[in-house]
Design an enzyme around this catalytic site. Sequence first.
Site, PDB file in Angstrom:
ATOM      1  N   ASP A 182       0.842  -1.197   0.000  1.00  0.00           N
ATOM      2  CA  ASP A 182       0.000   0.000   0.000  1.00  0.00           C
ATOM      3  C   ASP A 182       0.876   1.244   0.000  1.00  0.00           C
ATOM      4  OD1 ASP A 182      -1.681   2.114   0.346  1.00  0.00           O
ATOM      5  OD2 ASP A 182      -2.774   1.272   2.053  1.00  0.00           O
ATOM      6  N   GLY A 205      -4.280   1.647   8.107  1.00  0.00           N
ATOM      7  CA  GLY A 205      -5.258   0.864   8.868  1.00  0.00           C
ATOM      8  C   GLY A 205      -4.859  -0.606   8.893  1.00  0.00           C
TER       9      GLY A 205
END
Length: 279
Positions: A182, A205
């Site tokens: 990510d 997250g």
Amino acid sequence: KAQGSEFQYDEKDVILYNLGIGAKRTDLPFVFENDENFQVYPTFGVIPQFNAVPPYNLDDIVPNFSPMMLLHGEQFLEIRKYPIPTEAKLITYPKLIEVMDKGAAGVVVQGTTTVDANTGEEIFYNESTVFIRGSGKFGGNPKGGNRGAATAVHKPPQRAPDAVVEEKTTEEQAAIYRLSGDRNPLHIDPEFSKVGGFEVPILHGLCFFGISGKHVLQTYGQYKNIKVRFAGTVLPGQTLQTEMWKVGNTVVFQTKVKETGKLCISGAGAELLGGGSKL
Ligand code: HDC
């Protein structure tokens, strides 16, 4: 049907992921490829989806889309096959599941199925919910559907937690974690995060999902699925406290940021594998 995207990984990716969610040099099964129990943390199952190319653009789905305003809202992961390979070639198929209009925000849920490229066997299933601030008010349905474990909200019992695991993240946590897939600038570039409303780049997250999932694994053993809501942000360097309650075959949990006392993960649960065996 959407086109599948390939994700090939090996021991180096496994070790990098494990370090990204806080494995220590002494956790040999997680950091040393020659350890006889060499393995990847099960939350690695969220990683292959980052190669997937959705058959839609968020721009076309919600109004006023800005990548700086996007936050990860919820995550469901099901591990469809154990043991998780420490090297493999996988293919991930993405699909749009639902779109919700929360007024102040648009919420989009993507589902991804990840299969073994050679056998076609399903390895992981994910549902990822993004919360896009400022992208609501398009006249959509505010409520989502019921898809069982994927949409469950787990309520912690009234009693004190059965177990609590505390872990301090490092200042470099996001810088390492991002190398697993990510590359959202929100987690590394202060100018980008500032436009999103954060003085300092915030932690992924899925990084603190992985850390909490590691705490569940250490305490209760392997699970077949895990579901969380990202209730608040975490800054790299902050301390996480995962509070766990065993309710039947499910570990209900929530995670707090020690420095602020605020929840960063709420309403979470992991359904243990039959036998609930420890590692
Ligand atoms: O909960 C607030 C918040 O700040 N949460 C933390 C978000 C966060 O830190 N996420 C992780 C970091 S961002 C990230 O990792 C991005 C990543 O790089 C890219 C995503 C990758 C996806 C993978 C795809 C491959 C916040 C801001 C989210 C919501 O707070 P409020 O605005 O105060 O909302 P509230 O008034 O409480 O509720 C409004 C309605 O929205 C629902 N809701 C609340 N939190 C939600 C959520 N829905 C989904 N997820 C959440 N986290 C509420 O239920 C409410 O709806 P309703 O009225 O229908 O109940």
